[in-house]
Design an enzyme around this catalytic site. Structure first.
Site, PDB file in Angstrom:
ATOM      1  CE  LYS A 157      35.315   9.636  42.718  1.00  0.00           C
ATOM      2  NZ  LYS A 157      35.323  10.731  43.678  1.00  0.00           N
ATOM      3  CB  SER A 175      35.388   9.887  35.681  1.00  0.00           C
ATOM      4  OG  SER A 175      35.907  11.172  35.877  1.00  0.00           O
ATOM      5  CG  ASP A 211      38.177  10.607  39.800  1.00  0.00           C
ATOM      6  OD1 ASP A 211      39.183  10.315  40.477  1.00  0.00           O
ATOM      7  OD2 ASP A 211      37.322  11.436  40.150  1.00  0.00           O
TER       8      ASP A 211
HETATM    9  O1  C5P Z   1      41.850  14.647  35.862  1.00  0.00           O
HETATM   10  P1  C5P Z   1      40.628  15.491  36.047  1.00  0.00           P
HETATM   11  O2  C5P Z   1      40.354  16.357  34.846  1.00  0.00           O
HETATM   12  O3  C5P Z   1      39.423  14.724  36.467  1.00  0.00           O
HETATM   13  O4  C5P Z   1      40.963  16.460  37.257  1.00  0.00           O
HETATM   14  C1  C5P Z   1      40.255  17.655  37.454  1.00  0.00           C
HETATM   15  C2  C5P Z   1      41.149  18.652  38.148  1.00  0.00           C
HETATM   16  O5  C5P Z   1      41.405  18.219  39.478  1.00  0.00           O
HETATM   17  C3  C5P Z   1      42.501  18.795  37.508  1.00  0.00           C
HETATM   18  O6  C5P Z   1      42.480  19.792  36.527  1.00  0.00           O
HETATM   19  C4  C5P Z   1      43.370  19.185  38.665  1.00  0.00           C
HETATM   20  O7  C5P Z   1      43.276  20.567  38.881  1.00  0.00           O
HETATM   21  C5  C5P Z   1      42.730  18.510  39.857  1.00  0.00           C
HETATM   22  N1  C5P Z   1      43.395  17.265  40.277  1.00  0.00           N
HETATM   23  C6  C5P Z   1      44.609  17.345  40.938  1.00  0.00           C
HETATM   24  N2  C5P Z   1      45.223  16.196  41.341  1.00  0.00           N
HETATM   25  C7  C5P Z   1      44.667  14.986  41.117  1.00  0.00           C
HETATM   26  C8  C5P Z   1      43.423  14.873  40.458  1.00  0.00           C
HETATM   27  C9  C5P Z   1      42.808  16.045  40.043  1.00  0.00           C
HETATM   28  O8  C5P Z   1      45.144  18.440  41.162  1.00  0.00           O
HETATM   29  N3  C5P Z   1      45.310  13.896  41.546  1.00  0.00           N
END
Ligand code: C5P
Length: 350
Positions: free
Chosen positions: A21, A113, A146
């Site tokens: 993406k 993801s 994601d």
């Molecule tokens: O959800 P994911 O593990 O992919 O996100 C990685 C990091 O990005 C999270 O640990 C967080 O610190 C940050 N994040 C965030 N807000 C979001 C998406 C991700 O703070 N909406």
């Protein structure tokens, strides 16, 4: 971790593609009680993809990847996806998952993801769990913000943590080039920097304006931006100079939109015309950059590709799908059987 990804048996298996993406726009609205950030983003799938071969096993889960940078243990999101589904659906059967990586790792293109979502959808079919994209959504959002988008694909609005996904009525179709800076950037570190910079500001509402415009003209893209870019450049100051050069070349070569994807480090350019995209690719390569060509994958295309991949399982076994010579498909799969070319930047009805 093994590098050989040959199937071990001619058995019922699934070969699927996990698409990358880009974020056409990304607005950070604030910090949430759970520590995540409230986002408003426009997701877009492109045909740059990883290849995933999934073979059933009586018991146990194994994941292999040809890229040594990708862990083969429970840090691997694809393996976690399989474990989640096993637990959630009470399944004892296992699988062997072999990932051939093409999407740059740590590049803001959500390759991990997408692999995880692809594994959810493929194993849902292979194990006969029958959850479907809607039933898989709670598992997907537990895996990462994601992941849910890849249960949908195409051009979609992402709200909440980015995990509330709304497909857009109109779908973007155009050429894209992705600049792989081979410099992984930590998403959580970029968001942590956003916190330090986050000052109350008037919500720009540009994504809303973009979505609610008729999107027919190219000007609509100019109002989009990625609000993670400043923090990403602070996190990776060695990229600042390259980012300026990339943006300069993309704009000079006529990009409709030139932006960082997600938290970086990949930049991308969108073009209404294949020759312009080719020109930009040549100019960037002459300047020493690694450039991948792609096209956007619309919602309808994404659905057809997935229906084809999951439907094929019943029809035949492994080993009869040729591998793309390119990073992307350049329209050979999913871009209309009638051979329609993305000659101009178009926004279609779903
Ligand atoms: O959800 P994911 O593990 O992919 O996100 C990685 C990091 O990005 C999270 O640990 C967080 O610190 C940050 N994040 C965030 N807000 C979001 C998406 C991700 O703070 N909406």
């Amino acid at each position: 971790m093994e590098r050989a990804l040959k199937p071990t048996a001619k058995t019922r298996a699934l070969r699927v593609r996990a698409y990358a993406k880009i974020n056409l726009g990304l607005e950070v609205l604030g910090v949430r009680a759970d520590g995540y950030h409230e986002l408003r983003t426009l997701f877009q799938t492109i045909d740059l993809h990883d290849d995933i071969l999934i073979q059933p096993r009586a018991r146990g889960l194994v994941v292999r990847c040809d890229d040594p940078a990708v862990p083969g243990d429970e840090r691997n999101l694809a393996l976690r996806a399989a474990l989640e589904l096993q637990r959630y659906a009470g399944i004892e059967r296992g699988a062997e998952i072999a990932i051939t990586k093409r999407i740059p790792v740590g590049g803001g293109l959500a390759g991990g993801s997408s692999d995880a979502a692809a594994v959810l959808m493929a194993l849902d079919r292979l194990w006969g769990a029958g959850l479907g994209p809607a039933g898989l959504h709670p598992l997907a959002r537990r895996l990462g913000a994601d992941v849910p988008f890849f249960l949908v694909g195409g051009t979609a609005l992402g709200l909440g943590r980015g995990d509330e996904v709304y497909p857009l009525h109109r779908q973007v179709r155009c050429h894209a080039i992705v600049i792989d800076l081979q410099r992984p950037v930590s998403t959580s570190a970029v968001f942590a920097r956003v916190d330090r910079n986050l000052t109350p500001h008037e919500n720009s509402n540009n994504i809303f304006r973009f979505v609610s415009s008729d999107l027919e003209g190219l000007r609509a893209f100019r109002i989009l931006s990625n609000e993670l870019e400043q923090a990403a450049m602070e996190e990776a100051p060695d990229l600042v100079d390259r980012a300026q050069r990339i943006r300069g070349i993309l704009n000079r070569e006529g990009a409709t939109l030139a932006s960082l994807s997600g938290s970086g480090s990949s930049f991308f350019g969108l073009f209404d015309d294949g020759r312009k995209a080719q020109g930009a690719q040549s100019a960037l390569m002459a300047a020493g950059f690694i450039v991948l060509r792609a096209r956007t994958v619309s919602l309808g295309q994404y659905r057809r590709i997935w229906a084809g991949s999951l439907g094929r399982m019943r029809a035949r076994g492994v080993g009869n799908q040729s591998r793309s010579r390119h990073h992307g498909d350049h329209g050979r799969q999913g871009h209309s059987r009638r051979g329609r070319k993305a000659k101009s930047l178009r926004v279609d009805r779903v």
